[in-house]
Design a protein around this motif. Structure first.
Motif, short mmCIF file in Angstrom:
data_model
loop_
_atom_site.label_atom_id
_atom_site.label_comp_id
_atom_site.label_asym_id
_atom_site.label_seq_id
_atom_site.Cartn_x
_atom_site.Cartn_y
_atom_site.Cartn_z
N GLY A 221 0.79 -1.23 0.00
CA GLY A 221 0.00 0.00 0.00
C GLY A 221 0.81 1.27 0.00
N ASP A 222 2.15 1.16 0.10
CA ASP A 222 2.95 2.39 0.13
C ASP A 222 3.69 2.63 -1.19
OD1 ASP A 222 5.00 0.55 0.23
OD2 ASP A 222 5.83 1.22 2.14
N GLY A 223 3.25 1.96 -2.25
CA GLY A 223 3.81 2.23 -3.57
C GLY A 223 4.79 1.19 -4.08
N TYR A 224 5.23 0.29 -3.21
CA TYR A 224 6.17 -0.77 -3.62
C TYR A 224 5.38 -2.05 -3.87
CZ TYR A 224 10.02 2.20 -2.04
OH TYR A 224 10.93 3.23 -1.88
N ARG A 225 5.74 -2.75 -4.93
CA ARG A 225 5.06 -4.00 -5.27
C ARG A 225 6.01 -5.18 -5.04
NH1 ARG A 225 2.60 -3.50 -11.14
NH2 ARG A 225 1.69 -5.51 -10.49
N TRP A 226 5.51 -6.21 -4.36
CA TRP A 226 6.31 -7.42 -4.21
C TRP A 226 5.41 -8.62 -4.03
CZ3 TRP A 226 7.22 -9.48 1.05
CH2 TRP A 226 6.73 -8.68 2.07
N HIS A 227 5.91 -9.75 -4.48
CA HIS A 227 5.17 -11.00 -4.47
C HIS A 227 5.51 -11.78 -3.21
CE1 HIS A 227 4.13 -15.16 -5.85
NE2 HIS A 227 3.10 -14.50 -6.34
N VAL A 228 4.49 -12.28 -2.55
CA VAL A 228 4.67 -13.02 -1.30
C VAL A 228 4.23 -14.46 -1.50
CG1 VAL A 228 4.13 -13.13 1.17
CG2 VAL A 228 4.24 -10.91 0.02
N THR A 229 5.12 -15.40 -1.31
CA THR A 229 4.79 -16.82 -1.43
C THR A 229 5.62 -17.64 -0.48
OG1 THR A 229 4.73 -18.74 -2.91
CG2 THR A 229 6.46 -17.13 -3.33
N GLY A 230 5.03 -18.72 0.03
CA GLY A 230 5.77 -19.65 0.88
C GLY A 230 6.65 -20.59 0.08
N LEU A 231 6.51 -20.59 -1.23
CA LEU A 231 7.41 -21.37 -2.06
C LEU A 231 8.80 -20.76 -2.05
CD1 LEU A 231 5.02 -21.91 -5.09
CD2 LEU A 231 5.83 -23.70 -3.55
N THR A 232 9.81 -21.60 -2.22
CA THR A 232 11.17 -21.05 -2.35
C THR A 232 11.18 -20.10 -3.54
OG1 THR A 232 12.10 -23.08 -1.45
CG2 THR A 232 13.59 -21.64 -2.69
N HIS A 233 11.72 -18.90 -3.32
CA HIS A 233 11.58 -17.86 -4.32
C HIS A 233 12.91 -17.15 -4.57
CE1 HIS A 233 10.29 -16.37 -0.29
NE2 HIS A 233 11.23 -15.46 -0.55
N GLN A 235 14.96 -13.40 -5.72
CA GLN A 235 15.00 -12.09 -5.08
C GLN A 235 13.80 -11.22 -5.46
OE1 GLN A 235 18.79 -10.14 -5.59
NE2 GLN A 235 19.88 -11.65 -4.36
N TRP A 236 13.09 -11.59 -6.51
CA TRP A 236 11.88 -10.86 -6.88
C TRP A 236 10.66 -11.41 -6.15
CZ3 TRP A 236 12.28 -6.42 -9.45
CH2 TRP A 236 13.47 -6.19 -10.16
N GLY A 237 10.80 -12.51 -5.42
CA GLY A 237 9.70 -13.09 -4.69
C GLY A 237 8.91 -14.13 -5.45
N PHE A 238 9.38 -14.50 -6.63
CA PHE A 238 8.65 -15.46 -7.45
C PHE A 238 9.24 -16.86 -7.31
CE2 PHE A 238 7.74 -11.39 -9.54
CZ PHE A 238 6.34 -11.44 -9.54
N PRO A 239 8.38 -17.90 -7.33
CA PRO A 239 8.84 -19.27 -7.10
C PRO A 239 9.91 -19.71 -8.09
CG PRO A 239 6.44 -19.15 -7.02
CD PRO A 239 6.93 -17.83 -7.53
N THR A 240 10.83 -20.54 -7.60
CA THR A 240 11.88 -21.07 -8.45
C THR A 240 12.32 -22.44 -7.94
OG1 THR A 240 14.11 -20.71 -9.33
CG2 THR A 240 13.68 -19.93 -7.10
N ASN A 241 12.74 -23.29 -8.88
CA ASN A 241 13.35 -24.57 -8.52
C ASN A 241 14.84 -24.58 -8.80
OD1 ASN A 241 11.08 -25.97 -7.56
ND2 ASN A 241 10.40 -26.46 -9.64
N ASP A 242 15.38 -23.43 -9.14
CA ASP A 242 16.81 -23.34 -9.42
C ASP A 242 17.57 -23.76 -8.16
OD1 ASP A 242 19.50 -22.04 -9.35
OD2 ASP A 242 18.89 -21.31 -11.33
N PRO A 243 18.39 -24.80 -8.23
CA PRO A 243 19.06 -25.31 -7.01
C PRO A 243 19.98 -24.30 -6.35
CG PRO A 243 19.93 -26.37 -8.99
CD PRO A 243 18.73 -25.61 -9.42
N ASP A 244 20.65 -23.48 -7.16
CA ASP A 244 21.56 -22.49 -6.58
C ASP A 244 20.79 -21.42 -5.81
OD1 ASP A 244 23.79 -23.78 -7.62
OD2 ASP A 244 23.75 -22.62 -9.48
N ILE A 245 19.69 -20.96 -6.39
CA ILE A 245 18.87 -19.94 -5.73
C ILE A 245 18.21 -20.52 -4.48
CG2 ILE A 245 16.86 -18.44 -5.98
CD1 ILE A 245 17.54 -18.17 -8.95
N ALA A 246 17.71 -21.75 -4.59
CA ALA A 246 17.06 -22.39 -3.45
C ALA A 246 18.03 -22.54 -2.28
CB ALA A 246 16.51 -23.75 -3.86
#
Length: 377
Positions: A221-233, A235-246
């Motif tokens: 609500g303060d102008g910043y947009r970000w994705h929230v998920t319990g999946l491994t994500h 730096q943008w907050g989006f799910p990934t299965n990349d082993p290095d990122i995980a």
């Protein structure tokens, strides 16, 4: 001048939360924590805060996470069965790095157990209750004064490290009444979460600050947009299965706490310099244990006392540093032997370790712990 009150432990938790800046409470009543919800319901509106009683414990922790994402310092309070129900969403908060404070006023279990009786049976649940790897921060007050002060500290740690922080009170600490000195507001430190400084278009929501591994947190609500998920994500907050990122995500969740462990851990000692017997106790048991240690000292016995205030991370280096002349370590606790496992790990054979458990819903009497000391001496 500081204000002096005669408060119940649960009252001190509620008022400490408000002093720390808590402005949202979502909960569901459960003995022996219900007074916290009752007081928050009465006091939060006076400071512009919001109180909501949800339909169950699962919904209450979900509401607290949502309030924190919206920018408010938020808290819930419960006891054993409710703490169990909250675990999945507590894990969600660890993964999404949402600061929340969870108060657990421990009672006997398993299941609904002994609702009005004291226990310390949730110690390991606080550490391992939710699945997956993460570092836990859990504090254990032993007085009404500490209920106030450690609740403030719990909020500070939660905001600083962007994760749940647990206050492990118990029925005795929560319901006893003592004199408490309310410090002046200017005398204690308040921590607020880091906020992003860049333009919203350049904001990367989970990009960690290299100085502490903790990303700044924007509010919905303060102008910043970000994705929230319990999946491994990523730096943008989006799910990934990349082993290095995980792997980097999980390692960072661990690292952001471990690298500052020395700044997190708190403990207390008494007469440890020449101790041959060391009593390790926490929470309400520490009060009777300290009384027993003082009695032993008055009779010429070389007995010391160590109280972990921070249960997780466990103060292993601090305890290990006291073992020089210690021959025996005693661990009385209101369970069948939980924290003794950590003590045995730390002691590592340098001294004998003895445990004494009590699970009948009562608190140790000083005489019982003193007899325990005599048996080992």
């Amino acid at each position: 001048m500081p204000k002096v009150e005669f408060w119940q432990g649960n009252t001190a938790v509620a008022m400490g939360a408000i002093a720390a800046g808590c402005r949202f409470f979502g909960g569901y009543p459960i003995t022996p924590s219900s007074e916290i919800a009752e007081i928050m319901a009465a006091e939060l509106p006076k400071v512009g805060g919001k109180f909501i009683q949800m339909e169950d414990e699962i919904a209450s922790i979900a509401s607290v996470i949502g309030a924190s994402i919206a920018g408010l310092k938020a808290m819930t309070a419960t006891s054993g069965p409710g703490f169990s129900l909250k675990q999945e969403n507590i894990g969600f908060a660890y993964m999404t790095e949402v600061p929340v404070v969870v108060i657990n006023v421990m009672r006997g279990g398993p299941s609904t157990g002994l609702p009005t009786k004291v226990s310390q049976q949730d110690v390991m649940q606080a550490r391992w209750g939710t699945h997956g790897d993460h570092e836990t921060i859990a504090l254990a007050p032993a007085s009404v004064q500490e209920c106030y002060e450690l609740t403030i500290e719990a909020f500070n740690l939660s905001e600083r490290f962007r994760q749940p922080v647990i206050l492990l009170s118990d029925e005795v600490v929560g319901h006893m009444r003592e004199k408490i000195v309310i410090p002046e507001k200017e005398s204690y430190h308040i921590v607020d979460r880091k906020r992003p400084k860049e333009d919203p278009e350049k904001f990367v929501p989970y990009k960690p600050d290299p100085k502490d591994d903790i990303p700044p947190m924007a509010s919905f609500g303060d102008g910043y947009r970000w994705h929230v998920t319990g999946l491994t994500h990523n730096q943008w907050g989006f799910p990934t299965n990349d082993p290095d990122i995980a792997e980097e995500k999980i390692l960072r969740l661990m690292r952001k706490v471990r690298r500052f462990k020395g700044e997190i851990v708190e403990y207390d000692t008494y007469e440890v310099e020449d101790a041959e017997i060391l009593v390790v106790a926490y929470g309400s048991v520490s009060r009777t244990a300290l009384s027993a240690v003082r009695e032993a000292r008055s009779r010429g016995m070389r007995v010391g006392f160590f109280r972990p205030i921070t249960l997780w991370p466990f103060p292993d280096d601090e305890l290990r540093g006291l073992l020089g002349g210690v021959k025996s370590v005693l661990v009385p606790e209101l369970n069948c032997g939980q924290m003794i496992l950590e003590v045995e790990r730390v002691v590592g054979g340098k001294a004998r370790v003895f445990g004494k458990g009590l699970v009948n819903g009562e608190l140790f009497r000083p005489s019982e712990i003193f007899d325990f000391i005599k048996e080992v001496a």
